[in-house]
Each structure stands twice: as C-alpha cells, then as structure tokens.
Design an enzyme around this catalytic site. Structure first.
Site, short mmCIF file in Angstrom:
data_model
loop_
_atom_site.label_atom_id
_atom_site.label_comp_id
_atom_site.label_asym_id
_atom_site.label_seq_id
_atom_site.Cartn_x
_atom_site.Cartn_y
_atom_site.Cartn_z
N LEU A 111 1.09 -1.29 0.37
CA LEU A 111 0.20 0.08 0.07
C LEU A 111 0.88 1.61 -0.17
O LEU A 111 0.39 1.90 -0.66
CB LEU A 111 -0.87 0.29 1.05
CG LEU A 111 -1.87 -1.08 1.76
CD1 LEU A 111 -2.58 -1.31 2.30
CD2 LEU A 111 -3.25 -1.42 0.08
N GLU A 184 6.98 -9.27 10.97
CA GLU A 184 7.88 -9.89 11.84
C GLU A 184 8.09 -11.23 10.81
O GLU A 184 9.20 -11.56 11.04
CB GLU A 184 7.33 -10.60 12.43
CG GLU A 184 7.25 -9.41 14.21
CD GLU A 184 7.12 -10.73 15.25
OE1 GLU A 184 7.37 -11.90 15.19
OE2 GLU A 184 6.12 -10.57 16.02
#
Length: 246
Positions: A111, A184
C-alpha cells in the site's frame, strides 16, 4: 479522494467523472491539457471541507475452530520471505560479519512501498542483531543477561550490513486491498540464513543464539577434534566420512 475530486469538480465546473488523479497531478479526462498539481487540489478541498479525513474498517474471514484458542496462529493471508546473506568468518577470532543482506518479501499489495521497504530493512536489521548480538537467558524466561539495558548489545550503523529490500506483490484476495503483513515476516529468516552461510564457509553448524565468537571457536575446535579422531580411528573410514553426501 472523493473530497478532492468533489472540490476540484466544483472549481472547474465539470462533473466528478471527468477528473482523474495520479502522479501528483489532477487531470480533466475531456481536456487532457487541463491539469492542476495535487497540492493545489488539497488546498481547494481543505477550503471546502476543512480538515480532510476518512474512516474505514476491515474484518478477517472466520478463521480456525470455534473453541477457545482455535484462532491462535491463524491468518487470512500468510506472507513469505526469502533471505540471502553474505558473511565473512574469521577462523582465528571467531567473529562473524554480515556484509550484505538481500530480502525478498511477499507482502501482498504494498500500500505504501516506501514504508514497506523501510519495514523490511528494519526487520532484517533486528533479525541480524538477534543472530549475532542479543543475548537472553533461556533459564530466566528470556531476560537479557546484562544488569541493565545499557549493557544490551545491538548493532550500530557501523555493524549494520547493506540491506536490500525487494518487494514482491501477490495481491492476496483475503487481505485488505490485497495486502499482507510486512512486520515480523522479514525478521525471522535472517537467523537461519546466517547460520547456513557460516556452515557454507566453515563447515560448522551453529544452533544456539547468539552466534558469538566463543561459540564459533568452540565449534571449530570440536570439528578439528572430530577430524583428528577420525584419522586416528581409520584413514579409510575418515575418508569415507568426508565423502558422505549431506
């Protein structure tokens, strides 16, 4: 976007369907030569609507079982990451230096590509720090070994390798706007990538974090001791051991 288009349509006295936004510029579809920088469009919209803002929401599809804890670990869209690292290993001191790290991360739709790249680089940095410096006491529930955070070792700019973020977009159907995570995911593969690079360079397998010089030297001594024992046992057996495929 709707507010920007509405304000500009009123300013140009045209229908909203004629306006397109892109590359920092607003254009009139019917008259391509008519343009306006996006910063000017924002000023028009703020004058008309005051502070610009919008809200939205996203709900994941139903995941896991209906029992307590049935959704733990479940995700509507799993990311995938591949790491390649280049390391230098000093057999005399046991020091490992990561010189370059390439990270290809499948984040669905990026995005904001600049933020995604920064997240990938920061996550890889954390993984490398965990592999080489951060020391925790597994017998004390993961508490750090030092007396205070002043003694907690993390890489400085001098210790940080060149990080190369490679964004892979797959447009996941279950993620919001096709996006998946970029947090992560790019962190964890740095650790096994460094371990594999050390094995490729020195032939030793490091399995306990962090990969300190002392552990490297201990593994090298054990490797050499095993080689000497193999030669003393039987030259032919030792030769067979070295040739055995892995």
């Amino acid at each position: 976007r709707a507010q920007l288009v509405a304000a500009l349509a009123e300013h140009w006295q045209v229908s909203a369907e004629r306006i397109t936004l892109g590359l920092g510029t607003a254009r009139d579809r019917a008259e391509p030569g008519r343009t306006l920088p996006l910063r000017e469009v924002i000023r028009l919209a703020e004058a008309k609507f005051d502070t610009l803002g919008a809200t939205g929401s996203y709900n994941t599809p139903e995941l896991g079982g209906k029992y307590r804890g049935g959704t733990i670990g479940a995700s509507p869209a799993y990311s995938f990451t591949a790491h390649v690292v280049e390391v230098a290993c000093d057999e005399e001191t046991g020091r490992i230096t990561v010189t370059d790290c390439w990270v290809a991360h499948d984040c669905g739709r990026a995005l904001n590509p600049m933020l995604v790249a920064g997240q990938i680089e920061g996550s890889a940095y954390m993984g490398i720090a965990e592999a080489l410096m951060e020391d925790h006491d597994v017998n004390r529930f993961g508490l750090h070994r030092g007396p205070s955070l002043l003694d907690y070792r993390i890489p400085t700019a001098i210790d940080t390798p060149e990080l190369h973020a490679l964004i892979v977009e797959s447009i996941d159907p279950e993620g919001p706007y096709g996006a998946k995570e970029a947090g992560e995911g790019p962190l964890h593969p740095a650790i096994p990538a460094i371990s594999n690079a050390v094995f490729d360079a020195l032939g030793i397998r490091l399995r306990e974090l962090p990969f300190t010089p002392a552990k490297v030297l201990a593994a090298l001594r054990a490797q050499r001791g095993a080689e000497r024992a193999g030669v003393e046992r039987s030259p032919a057996a030792a030769l067979h051991e070295r040739r055995r495929p892995c």
